[in-house]
Design an enzyme around this catalytic site. Structure first.
Site, PDB file in Angstrom:
ATOM      1  N   SER A  99       0.860  -1.185   0.000  1.00 35.41           N
ATOM      2  CA  SER A  99       0.000   0.000   0.000  1.00 35.41           C
ATOM      3  C   SER A  99       0.894   1.232   0.000  1.00 35.41           C
ATOM      4  CB  SER A  99      -0.912   0.006   1.234  1.00 35.41           C
ATOM      5  OG  SER A  99      -1.809  -1.069   1.182  1.00 35.41           O
ATOM      6  N   LYS A 173      -7.422   1.008  -3.027  1.00 34.33           N
ATOM      7  CA  LYS A 173      -7.023   0.543  -1.694  1.00 34.33           C
ATOM      8  C   LYS A 173      -7.286   1.622  -0.650  1.00 34.33           C
ATOM      9  CE  LYS A 173      -5.312  -1.857   1.639  1.00 34.33           C
ATOM     10  NZ  LYS A 173      -3.961  -2.422   1.719  1.00 34.33           N
ATOM     11  N   LYS A 241      -0.984   4.848   8.628  1.00 31.59           N
ATOM     12  CA  LYS A 241      -0.278   5.261   7.402  1.00 31.59           C
ATOM     13  C   LYS A 241      -1.257   5.456   6.260  1.00 31.59           C
ATOM     14  CE  LYS A 241       1.479   1.957   5.054  1.00 31.59           C
ATOM     15  NZ  LYS A 241       1.173   1.696   3.657  1.00 31.59           N
TER      16      LYS A 241
END
Length: 296
Positions: A99, A173, A241
């Site tokens: 990611s 995502k 994150k």
């Protein structure tokens, strides 16, 4: 390249380890590398070869899969005079399943194209259990032809869906992570409300299954919240994150995401209180702190 036979796999941690194992079980010839060698050597019983450097894992591969922790770490390994792209053979394919920010994927795709190497950004969702079962959701950005060449390989790890050009896999995502993070926060509040109100939260969860409140988070994470079982499948620090990345992108797009901003602040405080290595479902611990409730 309809069925790659040689795969270099970079990053064999919580997610990457079982993903690489599934590829080996499907008959692919595997070379792997991990910053912590012990995690890679645990795969040798499957006939997987462990390389001393990531360059060695990549140099003879038809496809190189990257499953590292963040955009900066991926850039460190992929780009530069001694990076993966420099080691990979022409006409091979790089699949970044980490990611990372949208713009990072776009820059990596450009660098790969300059070397005649195919590129897909293909982040995943489903956690450690999904990686083990080979049923991850895989969101893929990149050229259609490159996706079609690698779809059989990706299907070993889960359900790949091509969503658009390079970077859009990461965009999908981020959308996924917003839904997951915000739902974790809502389920956490529901568990606390049931507890404080005098109901058995496990029974409340059972009563909600099958209704509009049902979700993967309610099914998988509510029991962990109730039992205080936060062994990491997806560590909270990585959830933070992703919410931070989504908020930064939203700002560039002149979008106001008030719910995600609030949830991001909760994860920020959770990590600041030392719980970043716990599973992201541990967000309930931060809500317990705010309500002066016991953590255990």
């Amino acid at each position: 390249m309809s069925e790659p036979t040689t795969i270099g796999f970079i990053g064999t941690g919580i997610m990457g380890g079982p993903m690489a194992a599934n590829l080996a079980k499907a008959g692919h010839q595997m070379r792997v590398w991990n910053r912590t060698p012990d995690k890679a050597h645990a795969l040798t019983s499957l006939g997987i070869e462990v390389s001393e450097t990531f360059q060695q894992a990549a140099e003879q591969a038809d496809v190189v899969v990257v499953m590292l922790s963040s955009g900066p770490v991926c850039d460190e390994v992929i780009l530069g005079p001694n990076g993966l792209l420099a080691a990979m053979k022409p006409h091979s394919t790089l699949v970044v399943m980490s990611s990372i920010p949208v713009e990072t994927a776009q820059q990596q795709a450009k660098a790969a194209a300059e070397r005649g190497i195919g590129y897909l950004d293909a982040p995943v969702s489903g956690g450690e259990k999904g990686a083990q079962a080979g049923n991850l959701a895989i969101m893929v950005g990149g050229e259609v032809a490159t996706f079609e060449r690698t779809s059989t390989l990706l299907q070993v790890m889960g359900n790949p869906v091509h969503v658009g050009p390079a970077g859009t896999g990461q965009l999908a995502k981020l959308a996924n992570q917003l839904i997951v993070a915000n739902t974790i926060a809502t389920v956490s509040e529901a568990v606390l409300l049931a507890e404080r109100g005098g109901a058995d939260p496990a029974k409340v969860r059972e009563a909600l299954l099958g209704g509009f409140a049902d979700s993967t988070v309610l099914r998988a994470h509510a029991p962990r919240m109730i039992a205080n079982d936060f062994a990491p499948g997806g560590p909270a620090k990585w959830q933070l994150k992703d919410t931070q990345t989504a908020i930064a992108l939203a700002k560039e797009l002149s979008l106001d995401l008030p719910v995600t901003s609030l949830v991001n602040s909760l994860f920020t405080d959770l990590v600041a209180h030392g719980d970043g290595e716990l599973d992201h479902s541990a967000l309930i611990r931060e809500l317990r702190r705010r309500n002066e409730m016991p953590l255990d």
